[in-house]
Design a protein around this motif. Structure first.
Motif, short mmCIF file in Angstrom:
data_model
loop_
_atom_site.label_atom_id
_atom_site.label_comp_id
_atom_site.label_asym_id
_atom_site.label_seq_id
_atom_site.Cartn_x
_atom_site.Cartn_y
_atom_site.Cartn_z
N ALA A 124 15.19 -9.38 3.40
CA ALA A 124 14.37 -8.32 2.71
C ALA A 124 13.37 -8.75 1.83
CB ALA A 124 15.60 -7.26 2.14
N ALA A 125 13.76 -9.65 1.21
CA ALA A 125 12.68 -10.47 0.10
C ALA A 125 11.19 -10.85 0.66
CB ALA A 125 12.89 -11.27 -0.94
N ILE A 126 11.66 -11.34 1.74
CA ILE A 126 10.66 -12.13 2.79
C ILE A 126 9.54 -10.88 3.41
CG2 ILE A 126 9.88 -13.35 4.82
CD1 ILE A 126 12.56 -15.05 4.20
N ILE A 127 10.36 -9.94 4.20
CA ILE A 127 9.77 -8.72 4.79
C ILE A 127 8.86 -7.87 3.59
CG2 ILE A 127 10.02 -6.82 5.88
CD1 ILE A 127 10.31 -9.10 7.49
N LEU A 128 9.39 -7.56 2.52
CA LEU A 128 8.72 -6.93 1.32
C LEU A 128 7.51 -7.50 1.10
CD1 LEU A 128 12.01 -5.18 -0.25
CD2 LEU A 128 10.34 -4.22 1.29
N GLU A 129 7.67 -8.69 0.79
CA GLU A 129 6.54 -9.47 0.30
C GLU A 129 5.31 -9.46 1.20
OE1 GLU A 129 5.22 -14.29 0.00
OE2 GLU A 129 7.25 -13.70 -0.92
N ARG A 130 5.67 -9.58 2.60
CA ARG A 130 4.73 -9.46 3.61
C ARG A 130 4.15 -8.12 3.63
NH1 ARG A 130 2.80 -11.53 8.63
NH2 ARG A 130 2.33 -9.79 10.18
N ALA A 131 5.14 -7.04 3.54
CA ALA A 131 4.82 -5.74 3.77
C ALA A 131 3.84 -5.22 2.71
CB ALA A 131 6.11 -4.77 3.53
N GLU A 132 3.89 -5.83 1.48
CA GLU A 132 3.00 -5.52 0.42
C GLU A 132 1.41 -5.98 0.76
OE1 GLU A 132 2.42 -6.14 -4.54
OE2 GLU A 132 3.88 -7.17 -3.55
N ARG A 133 1.39 -7.16 1.29
CA ARG A 133 -0.04 -7.58 1.86
C ARG A 133 -0.37 -6.88 2.90
NH1 ARG A 133 1.80 -12.11 2.88
NH2 ARG A 133 1.25 -12.31 5.26
N VAL A 134 0.66 -6.78 3.75
CA VAL A 134 -0.03 -6.03 5.26
C VAL A 134 -0.47 -4.67 4.91
CG1 VAL A 134 0.75 -5.29 7.28
CG2 VAL A 134 1.21 -7.59 6.84
N HIS A 135 0.23 -4.02 3.94
CA HIS A 135 -0.29 -2.54 3.60
C HIS A 135 -1.41 -2.62 3.08
CE1 HIS A 135 4.24 -0.91 3.78
NE2 HIS A 135 3.88 -1.35 4.98
N ALA A 136 -1.71 -3.52 2.12
CA ALA A 136 -3.16 -3.44 1.50
C ALA A 136 -4.25 -3.63 2.69
CB ALA A 136 -3.06 -4.69 0.51
N LEU A 137 -3.87 -4.82 3.40
CA LEU A 137 -4.99 -4.96 4.37
C LEU A 137 -5.17 -3.90 5.46
CD1 LEU A 137 -3.92 -8.79 4.88
CD2 LEU A 137 -6.04 -7.87 3.89
N ALA A 138 -4.04 -3.25 5.96
CA ALA A 138 -4.09 -2.33 6.85
C ALA A 138 -5.08 -0.99 6.13
CB ALA A 138 -2.74 -1.43 7.13
N ALA A 139 -4.87 -0.86 4.95
CA ALA A 139 -5.75 0.10 4.45
C ALA A 139 -7.13 -0.28 4.49
CB ALA A 139 -5.43 0.50 2.86
N VAL A 140 -7.69 -1.47 4.15
CA VAL A 140 -9.13 -1.81 4.65
C VAL A 140 -9.48 -1.79 5.93
CG1 VAL A 140 -10.35 -4.21 4.33
CG2 VAL A 140 -8.62 -3.67 2.65
N LEU A 141 -8.56 -2.12 6.94
CA LEU A 141 -8.65 -1.75 8.15
C LEU A 141 -9.21 -0.48 8.60
CD1 LEU A 141 -9.13 -3.06 11.05
CD2 LEU A 141 -6.53 -2.53 11.38
N ARG A 142 -8.39 0.46 7.86
CA ARG A 142 -8.51 1.81 8.34
C ARG A 142 -9.84 2.30 7.31
NH1 ARG A 142 -2.85 1.92 7.28
NH2 ARG A 142 -3.28 2.53 5.23
N SER A 143 -10.29 1.58 6.58
CA SER A 143 -11.46 2.03 5.71
C SER A 143 -12.68 1.60 6.38
CB SER A 143 -11.53 1.58 4.31
OG SER A 143 -11.66 0.31 3.98
N MET A 144 -12.70 0.68 7.47
CA MET A 144 -13.92 0.21 8.04
C MET A 144 -14.33 0.71 8.96
SD MET A 144 -12.47 -4.07 7.77
CE MET A 144 -13.77 -4.69 8.68
N PRO A 145 -15.69 1.11 9.27
CA PRO A 145 -16.25 1.59 10.12
C PRO A 145 -16.09 1.08 11.59
CG PRO A 145 -18.10 0.73 9.02
CD PRO A 145 -16.75 0.68 8.27
N HIS A 146 -15.65 1.68 12.59
CA HIS A 146 -15.34 0.96 13.82
C HIS A 146 -16.02 1.63 15.02
CE1 HIS A 146 -12.10 3.56 12.86
NE2 HIS A 146 -12.11 3.90 14.26
N GLY A 147 -17.00 2.56 15.01
CA GLY A 147 -17.54 3.10 15.93
C GLY A 147 -18.41 2.30 16.86
N GLY A 148 -18.23 2.31 17.86
CA GLY A 148 -19.11 1.24 19.04
C GLY A 148 -18.69 -0.07 19.13
N HIS A 149 -17.69 -0.56 18.22
CA HIS A 149 -17.44 -2.06 18.20
C HIS A 149 -15.77 -2.13 18.66
CE1 HIS A 149 -20.68 -2.86 15.82
NE2 HIS A 149 -20.53 -1.75 15.02
N ASP A 150 -15.95 -3.48 19.15
CA ASP A 150 -14.46 -3.60 19.95
C ASP A 150 -13.46 -4.77 18.71
OD1 ASP A 150 -15.20 -2.89 22.41
OD2 ASP A 150 -15.82 -4.94 23.05
N HIS A 151 -14.07 -4.80 17.73
CA HIS A 151 -13.56 -5.51 16.32
C HIS A 151 -12.37 -4.70 16.26
CE1 HIS A 151 -16.57 -8.47 16.32
NE2 HIS A 151 -17.53 -7.47 15.56
#
Length: 200
Positions: free
Chosen positions: A95-122
């Motif tokens: 649980a400690a391992i997963i929660l540590e990763r989750a904190e980082r991944v949630h922050a990065l996922a928010a960055v991903l959602r905020s990035m424009p992606h129309g017309g790109h495969d990225h």
């Protein structure tokens, strides 16, 4: 006059890795608005060097995200949990391992959602990497339960799914912000359920 040292010359693959590792904390703290000048400063390189390694800022950001989603370090830590511990103790470490990763991944996922992606495969490529990483983490958790197969009333994969779902409730208030549970509560519910034990 600045005394900051420039990075020593690196092989192309090492330079690429160093840039990605330097960019990740900036993505978490500043989001997609981080500038190439800030990224270059963090990596200890000239700004122009970035564009000799990556074609543009968007490519660099998506590569940094994909690198950050890499499940290998988390899987290694899960695999190194001592197998002679009780299931409860192993789950607390997991649980400690997963929660540590989750904190980082949630922050990065928010960055991903905020990035424009129309017309790109990225965007699609980065999202695919994130989903595949999540699947690999799930199977890493499943292995924790395989040693307990004879004691389980469900398949190890179902136990892992329940465990991960309960851990999600540790980081995300599903009903009420005041109802975030702790990791210990999640493990207790997983192992003991929510009903009182009937006494004879």
């Amino acid at each position: 006059m600045s005394t900051r040292q420039r990075a020593e010359p690196l092989a192309p693959d090492e330079r690429r890795k160093a840039i990605l590792e330097a960019v990740t904390p900036l993505l978490i703290s500043s989001g997609a608005n981080v500038t190439t000048a800030e990224m270059a400063h963090a990596a200890g390189i000239a700004e122009g060097t970035i564009f000799r390694v990556f074609p543009d800022k968007s490519s660099l950001l998506h590569e940094a995200l994909k690198s950050s989603f890499d499940p290998a370090p988390t899987l290694e830590r899960l695999a190194n949990i001592e197998r002679d511990l009780s299931l409860e103790a192993r789950l607390r470490k997991a649980a400690a391992i997963i929660l540590e990763r989750a904190e980082r991944v949630h922050a990065l996922a928010a960055v991903l959602r905020s990035m424009p992606h129309g017309g790109h495969d990225h965007y699609a490529d980065t999202y695919k990497v994130a989903i595949e990483a999540s699947s690999m983490i799930f199977w890493g958790l499943t292995r924790l339960f395989r040693d307990e197969t004879e004691r389980l009333v469900v398949a190890p994969s179902r136990a892992a799914a329940a465990f991960r779902g309960l851990l999600y409730a540790v980081t995300t208030p599903l009903c009420d912000p005041k109802e975030l549970m702790t990791a210990d509560e999640a493990i207790d519910i997983l192992l003991d359920g929510v009903l009182r034990k009937e006494t004879a």
